[in-house]
Design a protein around this motif. Structure first.
Motif, short mmCIF file in Angstrom:
data_model
loop_
_atom_site.label_atom_id
_atom_site.label_comp_id
_atom_site.label_asym_id
_atom_site.label_seq_id
_atom_site.Cartn_x
_atom_site.Cartn_y
_atom_site.Cartn_z
N UNK A 1 0.86 -1.19 0.00
CA UNK A 1 0.00 0.00 0.00
C UNK A 1 0.89 1.23 0.00
N UNK A 2 0.63 2.14 -0.90
CA UNK A 2 1.42 3.37 -1.04
C UNK A 2 0.50 4.56 -0.76
N UNK B 1 -5.59 3.90 -26.67
CA UNK B 1 -6.53 4.93 -26.20
C UNK B 1 -6.41 5.19 -24.71
N UNK B 2 -5.27 4.80 -24.12
CA UNK B 2 -4.93 5.14 -22.72
C UNK B 2 -5.98 4.65 -21.72
N UNK B 3 -6.31 3.38 -21.81
CA UNK B 3 -7.32 2.82 -20.91
C UNK B 3 -6.83 2.72 -19.46
N UNK B 4 -5.54 2.47 -19.28
CA UNK B 4 -5.03 2.39 -17.92
C UNK B 4 -5.07 3.74 -17.22
N UNK B 5 -4.47 4.73 -17.84
CA UNK B 5 -4.46 6.05 -17.22
C UNK B 5 -5.86 6.62 -17.09
N UNK B 6 -6.74 6.26 -18.02
CA UNK B 6 -8.12 6.71 -17.93
C UNK B 6 -8.85 6.16 -16.74
N UNK B 7 -8.37 5.05 -16.19
CA UNK B 7 -8.97 4.47 -14.99
C UNK B 7 -8.09 4.69 -13.76
N UNK B 8 -7.18 5.67 -13.86
CA UNK B 8 -6.29 6.07 -12.75
C UNK B 8 -5.32 4.97 -12.36
N UNK B 9 -4.99 4.08 -13.29
CA UNK B 9 -4.00 3.03 -13.05
C UNK B 9 -2.71 3.38 -13.80
N UNK B 10 -1.62 2.81 -13.32
CA UNK B 10 -0.30 3.10 -13.90
C UNK B 10 0.47 1.80 -14.04
N UNK C 1 6.07 -2.01 -12.09
CA UNK C 1 5.14 -1.55 -11.07
C UNK C 1 3.76 -1.34 -11.70
N UNK C 2 2.76 -1.99 -11.13
CA UNK C 2 1.37 -1.71 -11.50
C UNK C 2 0.73 -1.04 -10.30
N UNK C 3 0.23 0.19 -10.51
CA UNK C 3 -0.39 0.94 -9.42
C UNK C 3 -1.89 1.05 -9.67
N UNK C 4 -2.65 0.63 -8.68
CA UNK C 4 -4.11 0.64 -8.77
C UNK C 4 -4.67 1.57 -7.70
N UNK C 5 -5.66 2.39 -8.05
CA UNK C 5 -6.17 3.39 -7.10
C UNK C 5 -6.90 2.76 -5.93
N UNK C 6 -6.70 3.34 -4.74
CA UNK C 6 -7.48 3.03 -3.55
C UNK C 6 -8.14 4.32 -3.10
N UNK C 7 -8.63 4.37 -1.91
CA UNK C 7 -9.30 5.57 -1.43
C UNK C 7 -8.29 6.64 -1.01
N UNK C 8 -8.71 7.88 -1.15
CA UNK C 8 -7.91 9.00 -0.66
C UNK C 8 -6.57 9.11 -1.36
#
Length: 508
Positions: free
Chosen positions: A6-7, A52-61, A74-81
């Motif tokens: 968790x980051x 079409x930037x589907x990863x960045x469009x879903x706030x993933x990296x 590194x695969x970064x997936x959004x969490x809360x806050x």
């Protein structure tokens, strides 16, 4: 082999000068005793995404980074806050299969290619407490971003990252931010380096403009659909890794979506949505096998554990464990097989297209409270009919089936009211709450029906193996008594949900 962590971090805009004399004295922050300078780092990261930037469009990296202590994929997936989940894999020349799978719900199987290269010269400072434990890391980055697409535009900037150490108090971020703000250092408007790089190198497409008025029915329905699609997509990686409750939550997202598309057919054209609903039913069914097994095993395990020792005859717990291994292994395979099919990816494509080009009908442009209240009333009327029919039947298999059908209708009413709550306010909230109570009683009743079926199978298997069947029969009787109790509880609970003040409040 992947590693997950968790980051939690925040980013700030800083002066363009390489001189860092503008940094505040952070050793005076509560919980920090000393600031330790670390050796500078040279980081080089290539970011991957679809055309079409589907990863960045879903706030993933997704990036491949060299340099620093955590070089690798590194695969970064959004969490809360301020938090994200960072999933790491060792350096390889190509994207690791494990990360491809975890990104699948976002990429929908589209090819991943390099889109941006970001090189950073990083100055690192550790914020350490009185016991010498790391509480946070502050990094000052001088960034050079280069588009890896057609024109190869470049952008440069400086920024500060403050990342919380594991188990550190999140209040520390607020304390550090207060010090930074006093120095005129504001939070970054970009959620990540990639987002800023895409924006400043013109690699990101312009956002689509919204044509719907926020008070129109179409806007409300699409907002709810978008929320559920986002939940489904976000839960996919957790389901693949068998995270607790993830299958249940993903299945609920499918049900909410399916119910919404049915309840609001006056808003979204059913010629488009009926096919999506069928596929959502398929996916929920595939997920349901694993979820139902989880619930049943937990329930039966508790029931056996609650029995006095003298009433547990034979290898009851052992037989239950063996039964669960067989069924849970099969249901787990069924879940993973479903997520690996082209049918699943086609469903995700259909949902994305639904949001990009929604098939709006005339009523989508009408007032949300009028259109949605009517839709909720229709679902409520169907539930009333189901409940009336079920309560008129004598106890037995036919009534069990009727009560189960009523439970399904109760869920539809709940979800329709849930979607309508922003437009209808308290009446929708009250209806949802009272129907949820009905659904709870009906759900407990259905759980008993399912448990009795499993207990009968376990009893037959035990008898065939020459084991005592007493305990299985005792549990069966307990479940029957439980069902009888729920049937007695149902009429007054339904009476509250069917009260005139609830029904009449939905009229607009």
């Amino acid at each position: 082999m992947v590693q997950s962590m968790r980051e939690t971090e925040r980013k700030y805009e800083v002066p363009s000068s390489a001189d860092t004399s503008w940094l505040p004295e952070l050793d005076r922050v509560d919980g920090v005793s000393v600031v330790v300078d670390r050796s500078p780092e040279e980081l080089d990261a290539v970011y991957y995404d679809t055309e079409d930037l589907r990863l960045s469009g879903s706030s993933a990296v997704l990036r491949r980074r060299t340099g620093g202590a955590d070089a690798g994929w590194h695969l970064k997936l959004p969490l809360q806050g301020d938090s994200r989940e960072e999933i790491r894999s060792p350096l390889t020349d190509t994207v690791p299969d494990a990360l491809l799978d975890l990104a699948m719900s976002r990429t929908r199987g589209a090819e991943l290619t390099p889109v941006v290269r970001i090189r950073s010269t990083r100055e690192v400072r550790h914020l350490v407490d009185a016991d010498g434990a790391l509480r946070a890391e502050l990094c000052v980055d001088s960034v050079l971003a280069e588009s890896l697409r057609d024109k190869g535009r470049r952008a440069t900037w400086n920024e500060v990252e403050v990342e919380l150490a594991e188990d550190a108090d999140p209040a520390l971020l607020d304390a550090v931010e207060k010090k930074l703000r006093k120095k005129g250092i504001a939070r970054s408007q970009s959620p990540s380096k990639l987002a800023r790089a895409l924006d400043e190198t013109a690699a990101a497409p312009a956002p689509a403009s919204a044509d719907l008025d926020p008070d129109q029915a179409g806007a409300h329905v699409l907002a709810y659909v978008r929320q559920q699609v986002s939940s489904l997509v976000a839960l996919d990686p957790a389901v693949r890794r068998n995270r607790p409750d993830s299958v249940h939550r993903m299945r609920v997202a499918c049900r909410r979506l399916r119910s919404c598309l049915q309840s609001y057919r006056s808003v979204l054209d059913r010629d488009v949505t009926d096919g999506i609903r069928r596929e959502l039913k398929w996916l929920a069914g595939e997920l349901g096998a694993e979820r139902d097994q989880e619930v049943l095993m937990e329930h039966l395990g508790k029931s056996i554990g609650a029995l006095p020792e003298e009433l547990v005859l034979g290898p009851v717990a052992a037989r239950l464990r063996v039964w669960n291994v067989v069924h849970s292994t099969e249901s787990r395979r069924r879940t993973l097989d479903a997520l690996g099919t082209g049918r699943y990816l086609a469903l995700l494509d259909s949902l994305a297209l639904l949001l990009e080009r929604p098939p709006l009908r005339t009523k989508a442009g009408k007032a949300a409270d009028q259109v949605m209240a009517k839709a909720v009333r229709k679902e409520y009327a169907r539930l009333t009919g189901r409940m009336t029919d079920a309560l008129e039947l004598s106890p037995g298999p036919a009534r069990d089936v009727a009560l189960h059908e009523a439970r399904k209708e109760a869920k539809k009413v709940r979800y329709a009211a849930e979607a309508a709550r922003p437009a209808l306010g308290k009446p929708a909230k009250r209806l949802g709450k009272r129907v949820k109570a009905v659904q709870k009683v009906l759900g407990d009743h259905q759980d008993s029906v399912v448990a009795r079926g499993a207990l009968r199978d376990l009893a037959v298997a035990a008898q065939t193996a020459g084991e005592a069947g007493f305990t299985w029969g005792l549990l069966y009787g307990t479940e029957q008594a439980r069902a009888d109790t729920r049937e007695r509880e149902l009429p007054p609970v339904w009476e509250r949900a069917a009260a005139p003040e609830v029904r009449d409040s939905l009229h607009r």
